[in-house]
Structures are given as C-alpha cells and as structure tokens.
Design a protein around this motif. Structure first.
Motif, short mmCIF file in Angstrom:
data_model
loop_
_atom_site.label_atom_id
_atom_site.label_comp_id
_atom_site.label_asym_id
_atom_site.label_seq_id
_atom_site.Cartn_x
_atom_site.Cartn_y
_atom_site.Cartn_z
N LEU A 16 3.53 0.12 -6.32
CA LEU A 16 2.75 -0.95 -5.70
C LEU A 16 3.09 -2.30 -6.31
CD1 LEU A 16 -0.92 0.22 -5.13
CD2 LEU A 16 1.01 0.11 -3.54
N GLY A 17 3.29 -3.29 -5.47
CA GLY A 17 3.54 -4.65 -5.95
C GLY A 17 4.98 -4.89 -6.36
N ASN A 18 5.79 -3.84 -6.32
CA ASN A 18 7.20 -4.02 -6.68
C ASN A 18 8.06 -4.13 -5.43
OD1 ASN A 18 6.32 -3.73 -9.25
ND2 ASN A 18 7.75 -2.10 -9.80
N VAL A 19 9.24 -4.72 -5.63
CA VAL A 19 10.19 -4.83 -4.53
C VAL A 19 10.64 -3.42 -4.13
CG1 VAL A 19 12.23 -5.04 -6.02
CG2 VAL A 19 12.25 -6.11 -3.77
N ILE A 20 10.81 -3.18 -2.85
CA ILE A 20 11.35 -1.88 -2.44
C ILE A 20 12.87 -1.96 -2.50
CG2 ILE A 20 9.30 -1.43 -1.01
CD1 ILE A 20 11.15 -1.75 1.45
N ARG A 21 13.51 -0.82 -2.57
CA ARG A 21 14.96 -0.78 -2.74
C ARG A 21 15.58 0.16 -1.70
NH1 ARG A 21 15.80 1.64 -8.13
NH2 ARG A 21 17.78 0.56 -8.34
N GLY A 22 16.85 0.00 -1.52
CA GLY A 22 17.54 0.86 -0.58
C GLY A 22 19.01 0.49 -0.55
N PHE A 23 19.72 1.05 0.41
CA PHE A 23 21.14 0.72 0.52
C PHE A 23 21.31 -0.66 1.16
CE2 PHE A 23 21.33 5.27 -0.03
CZ PHE A 23 22.43 5.41 -0.86
N ASP B 260 1.76 -2.32 5.29
CA ASP B 260 1.98 -1.61 4.03
C ASP B 260 2.98 -2.36 3.15
OD1 ASP B 260 0.29 0.46 4.86
OD2 ASP B 260 1.94 1.51 5.86
N LEU B 261 3.67 -3.31 3.78
CA LEU B 261 4.68 -4.08 3.06
C LEU B 261 4.27 -5.55 3.09
CD1 LEU B 261 7.70 -2.34 4.79
CD2 LEU B 261 7.07 -2.06 2.38
N GLU B 262 4.84 -6.32 2.20
CA GLU B 262 4.51 -7.74 2.17
C GLU B 262 5.78 -8.52 1.85
OE1 GLU B 262 1.77 -8.85 -0.87
OE2 GLU B 262 1.29 -10.75 0.10
N VAL B 263 6.03 -9.55 2.63
CA VAL B 263 7.16 -10.42 2.32
C VAL B 263 6.62 -11.58 1.50
CG1 VAL B 263 9.02 -11.86 3.25
CG2 VAL B 263 8.27 -9.80 4.49
N VAL B 264 7.10 -11.71 0.27
CA VAL B 264 6.66 -12.84 -0.56
C VAL B 264 7.79 -13.85 -0.64
CG1 VAL B 264 4.93 -11.59 -1.89
CG2 VAL B 264 7.31 -11.63 -2.68
N ARG C 148 10.93 6.07 3.79
CA ARG C 148 9.53 6.44 4.05
C ARG C 148 8.99 7.35 2.95
NH1 ARG C 148 5.59 8.18 3.52
NH2 ARG C 148 3.96 8.98 4.91
N VAL C 149 9.82 8.30 2.55
CA VAL C 149 9.39 9.28 1.53
C VAL C 149 9.07 8.56 0.22
CG1 VAL C 149 10.06 11.37 0.29
CG2 VAL C 149 10.82 11.03 2.65
N LEU C 150 9.86 7.53 -0.09
CA LEU C 150 9.69 6.81 -1.35
C LEU C 150 8.47 5.88 -1.32
CD1 LEU C 150 13.44 5.91 -1.97
CD2 LEU C 150 12.14 7.78 -2.97
N MET C 151 7.90 5.68 -0.12
CA MET C 151 6.73 4.80 0.01
C MET C 151 5.42 5.54 -0.24
SD MET C 151 8.06 2.76 3.40
CE MET C 151 6.81 1.47 3.55
N LYS D 289 0.86 -1.19 0.00
CA LYS D 289 0.00 0.00 0.00
C LYS D 289 0.89 1.24 0.00
CE LYS D 289 -3.24 -1.88 3.27
NZ LYS D 289 -3.32 -1.82 4.72
N TYR D 290 0.45 2.26 -0.73
CA TYR D 290 1.14 3.54 -0.59
C TYR D 290 0.88 4.05 0.82
CZ TYR D 290 2.04 3.70 -5.58
OH TYR D 290 2.48 3.43 -6.84
N VAL D 291 1.89 4.62 1.42
CA VAL D 291 1.81 5.01 2.82
C VAL D 291 1.39 6.46 2.94
CG1 VAL D 291 3.13 5.24 4.95
CG2 VAL D 291 3.62 3.35 3.38
N SER D 292 0.45 6.71 3.85
CA SER D 292 0.28 8.09 4.31
C SER D 292 0.25 8.01 5.82
CB SER D 292 -0.99 8.71 3.73
OG SER D 292 -2.11 8.08 4.29
N GLY D 293 0.82 8.98 6.46
CA GLY D 293 0.98 8.89 7.91
C GLY D 293 2.09 7.91 8.25
#
Lengths: 374, 374
Positions: free
Chosen positions: A104-111, A53-57, A87-90, A43-47
């Motif tokens: 939505l539905g894509n893997v999140i990324r980061g360092f 909001d995340l899902e481990v598949v 958080r901002v990218l969510m 889910k896109y996050v607000s607040g």
C-alpha cells in the motif's frame, strides 16, 4: 496560446523548492531533481480491480543521479506493460510472481521498456534501451538489475519489447514450442487468443503447420484472429451457450494442445475435448484472478483417461532461451509472417484505466501505456 | 456327511445335459464341458456400486478346449484383482480404459493371475502361469493375448502378480520413479497410501531417501503405514477437520511430489501445499468415480505460481518397462525391504462384495479374490 502566468510561476516555485531540497540533501553538483509521476497502490484488491484501487501522484520527485558506488541503473521509462499477473500482486499477502506483491502506498512495478540515463552497472550504458522490471513511474532507479535486459535490436518498434519481444513473447514461445512440442497437423486450442501471448502462440502454431482455433471475448477480436492472425477458426466465448459444445464444434477430432490463458470453465471445456496424450500449457488463469473463491475444475479425470500432461511454468526460469527466441521470431516479424497488434494508452494518467480494462477485456491486442517515445 | 441324493442326481443330470450339448456342438473327443461360475454386470452403475449391480451365476459352462486354428489361450483363473478402474468400466457408455466398458449381462473383466490349460499361442504353454486381463469367472478362453504376460518368477507368491508384481506395482513404479524423478531428501505425499499402488510408492520413496507421508481412511491403515510400510508420517483423512491443515501440518516445508490416487478435495489440499517445481502424478481419482457430478478442484492456479507439472498416465503405455521393474523390485521383496499386504476374499461368490468394498475403503491392503490356489 502562451502558457498562463500562474502555471509558469507554479513551475518556477517548484524548481526553487527542488533546488533548496537538493542543497539540503547534499546533492552533487550537476544532479537534477526531477518531477516523477507515479502509480501507487491505494487499496489491496479483492475481486475485480478498480481504477480507484490505484492512484496517480504527480508531486513526487526523483534525483536523476545514480548514488556513488551503487551498481543501480537510472532509466527513463518509455512503455509500461499491462499484464494479467499484476492483478495477483495487487492482493494483500500476495505470493511473489517474479517480483514481490505490491505494498500500500508504494509504486507498482511490472515489465516496461526504458532508456538508460545513467548506469552504475558495467552491463548497461547511457543511451541504451532495456526491457524488464521497472516502476510504474516516469523515471526509475533500478537496483534489481538482474531483472532488466539490454534491447539488442532497435530496428523494430521498441514498444514490442513490452510484449511480443519481451515477457509475453518469450512466454508464448516457451509455453508452446518448448513445453508442448507441437507437431505438424496437430490440433491447437488457445484461450484469450487475441492477447499478447495468444496472438503469438496462434501464429507459431500456424508456422508449425498446426490447425489453430482461438477464443476471445468479442466479435471484433474473433474477426481479428481469423483475418489478421491467420487462425483457422475462432469463437466468441461470451455468446456461446455451452463452452464444451463450442469447443467440440471447432474440434470434432479433439485437441492435441491446449494453451490455457484463462483457467476455470474454459479449462474444463478443453479437458472434455482433449485427445489421448494431449498437452496443456498452464500459462495463465485470468478468469480466476478476480474471484473471491476460485471456480472448480471438474474434469481432471481426463488427465488419467487421456494421459494428459499439464505444465505450469514461469517464463523467468527460461530467460536463457531469450536469444534463441529472438533469432526465431525477429525474421518473421520483419518479413511479415508474424504480425502484432498493440492497444496503446497514452500517458501515466491513463495507466490505471488501461490496467483495469485488461480484466474486462477492453483492450484489443497487447495493452501498454506510452509514457514517452524516447 | 454324504452328499444328499438329490444333489448327486442333479449333478448327474447336468453332466448328461452337457454330454448331449457337446455332441450337438460337434465337440472333439476328449474335450470337456465344464461348469464355469461367473460374475456378470447386472446394472450399469451410477454413484457407488452395489453388490446388486453384479450377479454371480453358477450354471454357465465352458468347453475346455481351444478352438482349432485359434491362437487363443485357455486358462484357469486363480486370483482376480479388485481395482478402482473397474468402477469406471461399470458405467453406461464408459470410455475404454485398457479394456472396453462392460455390457449388461456379460462377464466383467479385469486383471488376474491364471494357469494355462491349453494354448493356441506360441508364446504360452500348458502349465505356465500368466497375469493380465481375464474374465471374472473360473475358466476363460483368452483371445486378447496381447493383454496377458507370462509370469517369469514363481518363487514369490503368485497372488502378488495381481498387484505388487502386476499392474498396480508397475503403476507405482512408472508413476513415481519414472514420472516424478524423485530425489533424495524430497517431500513425498501419497493418497490412498495403504492401497495396492500407494504401499509400493511409499516404500519406493523411502528407498530413494525421501520423506514420505501417506493418508488413508482408518486409524488401522494409518498405523500400518507407519509401522509395516515405514512411512515417516500418516493421517486418517476421515477424522481431519481440514485436509489442507492436515497436509500442511505434515509438510511445513511443502510437498515436492504428490502421488494422487484420489483426486477431488485431497488434490486441492495437496495443490495448496506444493513447493516450487513440484510434480503431481495423476494416477487415480477414486474419490470421483462414484459421483454423479465430479467435485471441482479449486487451486489449479498453483500450477502456475509453483510451476507444477501434473502427469496423467496409463500403465499400459509402459509395459516395456516391466522387466526392469521386476529386476528392481523382486530383490527387495526377497530381502524384506519391500513388504506387501493383501486382503483376500475367498471364492467367486464373494467377488462382488470384495469389489464393492474397495469404494468404501473396507479392504486393508490390496484387495483380491482367490478362486483357486493352482
């Protein structure tokens, strides 16, 4: 205890399915299709972000092979870094920060810190370790190779490259040493001081001969600042009636440098206590990322009356300084003059909770997720 | 019409009283006691200043003589400058801005242009013109001689030294040319653009080859910006529904430099429209000076995401640049490439209204008060 038969059979079935798939996809001999657990944006996050909001598949797969004529790099991810900017990218329609907002539905990324399994890129070789932007998944095929960096020194814990020796450390160094030009005897205030960036800013401040005060969100963290990290003073912002009064108590002579990781009310409290020609490093505004409407900052008039400079920056504009940064920091780490505290979550299943916990201050020290040790 | 007898007699009586006082004070032969009208602070101001917060007194006197062994300078004040920062000094317990806050019952002070009547200071000579800090009165004995400056060029209107060639002009030059490093083709936004500082910033922007948009508080001023001052575009902020939308309409590609004279909601509107690596010159916050509680600024997170720099400054730290500034600006004034609009109030009796009018935007162009022409 022996592995139950139904699991063995399940595993065998999966392997057979993979082999069939591989054949159908025309996968080259020797290439392996591997199970690849991932964290997706649900889910896109607000607040405030929630775990939901995340899902481990767990049923995704990856072909452990760099496509022919590609200069991508295939890696096994070892450590993932939980950073506030994620958080901002969510958010829906997020502005990019170094990387694009998540979909939505894509893997999140980061360092993260990863080991190279195979490389189509001349700068990276199998077996080498890299840090940089990767997926929140067990294996990644990295095509954005300008956003990964070879790990030059492996005689320090590799996990440090998610923080102290990676983006957070370089952020602290750039935002403090380069943006604020600290001088001996100056008064330095740091918010979110026990976090990945704050820890190092405080210690860099002490090494420069500054008077350093930090704020954090629990008595335990405040204690850590004063003992483990050598801050001159620290306070728990959650138990203070007035932030302005608390800051003033710690800085009766005012602040020369405010290293701001939080924004909002703390920025106001700092503005009220700045000295003439003070510098504010606008590094983060974690207090604002989860608000529907950002808080107002009321005392910007101090920018004029105290002739302040406020600088926002993004560490990505300063990667050229990275070698110099390591040269400065690594000896201090080795001789113990710079210390570091990590908060490790174990396994990708715990990644959403670790990331979400960052925004309620659950972590003590740099929050990261351990996927594998090598 | 002949002067009525009662006035003549009144005047004669006053003169006698002065002569008696002079004798009692042991005033040297030849020294003249002069009537000296003044503007005093009658009430500390909170909220918008009113004319009734000030008082013009007509029965004060001054000894037109520099005390022996003093290095003070005695001047006749010709022009007084109405500047927004004076509002700040009218508050109770005001923080000093260049000069101390005003005290009840005392003459208020500010920038002005004056002629030297007598000087105990080697740098100033009788008959010379100076600009700098003087009292809001007809004659002043200036002891703060480091705050007055000899007027080097008198072949331009002397009143210009209250603004274009004085504090306001140098402020524009420092805050724009030196703080913001404008480059050809950059997008420049200026608030309070028809004011003393804004006029010049806009014209300096055009001379640098920038695209310049200003905002002001009346259609008349907007028209002036577009015609007389050569702005590329301008809008009346009072008739716009949303400042953010208005700024975005004028800058579909965003703003590189925001020269902020007003703070508050306009600063937010600008923040929302800044481009990466943008610069904000925090020159003034006139929208905030009259508020009991300052407005909140909500979009400082753009400092991070757009890597902005915001610099507050005080022109007093940069007086060393003044000769260079004149060298740049005076030729443009002489050849007409820089133009200037003044709004002159006549006589010290009208000084309170002129100053107060500044905060409701009554003035069109630089507001000053004419006390005498030479």
């Amino acid at each position: 205890m022996e592995t139950p038969r139904y699991i063995k059979e399940n595993f065998k079935r999966k392997k057979e399915v993979l082999e069939v798939r591989n054949k159908m996809a025309g996968v080259a001999e020797g290439a392996v299709m591997k199970n690849n657990k991932k964290v997706l944006l649900k889910k896109y996050v607000s607040g405030f972000p929630q775990e939901s909001d995340l899902e481990v598949v767990t049923n995704e797969t990856i072909l452990l092979k760099v496509p022919q004529e590609s200069n991508a790099v295939l890696v096994k991810n070892l450590y993932l870094s939980c950073d506030p900017f994620l958080r901002v990218l969510m958010s829906d329609l997020a502005e990019p920060i170094y990387i694009e907002g998540f979909h939505l539905g894509n893997v999140i990324r980061g360092f993260g810190v990863s080991r190279v399994l195979e490389s189509g890129h001349p700068d990276f070789k199998e077996g080498e370790y890299v840090w940089g932007i990767t997926g929140w998944e067990e294996y990644s095929l990295i095509t954005d190779t300008e956003k990964i960096f070879k790990i030059p020194f492996t005689d320090v814990p590799l996990s440090y490259y998610t923080g102290l020796l990676g983006m957070a450390g370089l952020t602290a160094y750039i935002g403090f040493n380069e943006m604020c030009s600290p001088k001996k005897g100056e008064y330095v205030f740091i918010s979110a001081a026990s976090g990945a960036v704050g820890q190092l800013v405080g210690q860099l401040g002490k090494l420069k001969g500054c008077y350093v005060v930090g704020t954090a969100g629990s008595d335990e963290k405040v204690e850590l600042l004063k003992t483990k990290f050598g801050f001159d003073d620290a306070f728990n912002y959650k138990t203070e009636k007035s932030l302005g009064v608390a800051v003033n108590r710690c800085f009766p002579n005012g602040i020369d440098i405010y290293f701001d990781n939080v924004g909002g009310a703390m920025l106001d409290a700092a503005l009220l206590n700045m000295r003439a020609n003070g510098r504010i490093s606008a590094c983060g505004m974690i207090s604002q990322y989860n608000l529907e409407e950002p808080e107002g900052v009321h005392f910007l008039v101090k920018m004029l009356t105290k002739r302040l400079t406020m600088k926002g920056f993004n560490v990505i504009d300063h990667f050229s300084v990275y070698p110099k940064f390591l040269e400065v920091v690594i000896p201090y780490i080795k001789n113990g003059e710079i210390t570091y505290l990590e908060d490790k979550a174990d396994g990708i299943e715990n990644a959403p909770a670790a990331l979400v916990g960052l925004f309620t201050g659950k972590n003590v020290g740099k929050q990261l997720v351990v996927l594998a040790d090598e």
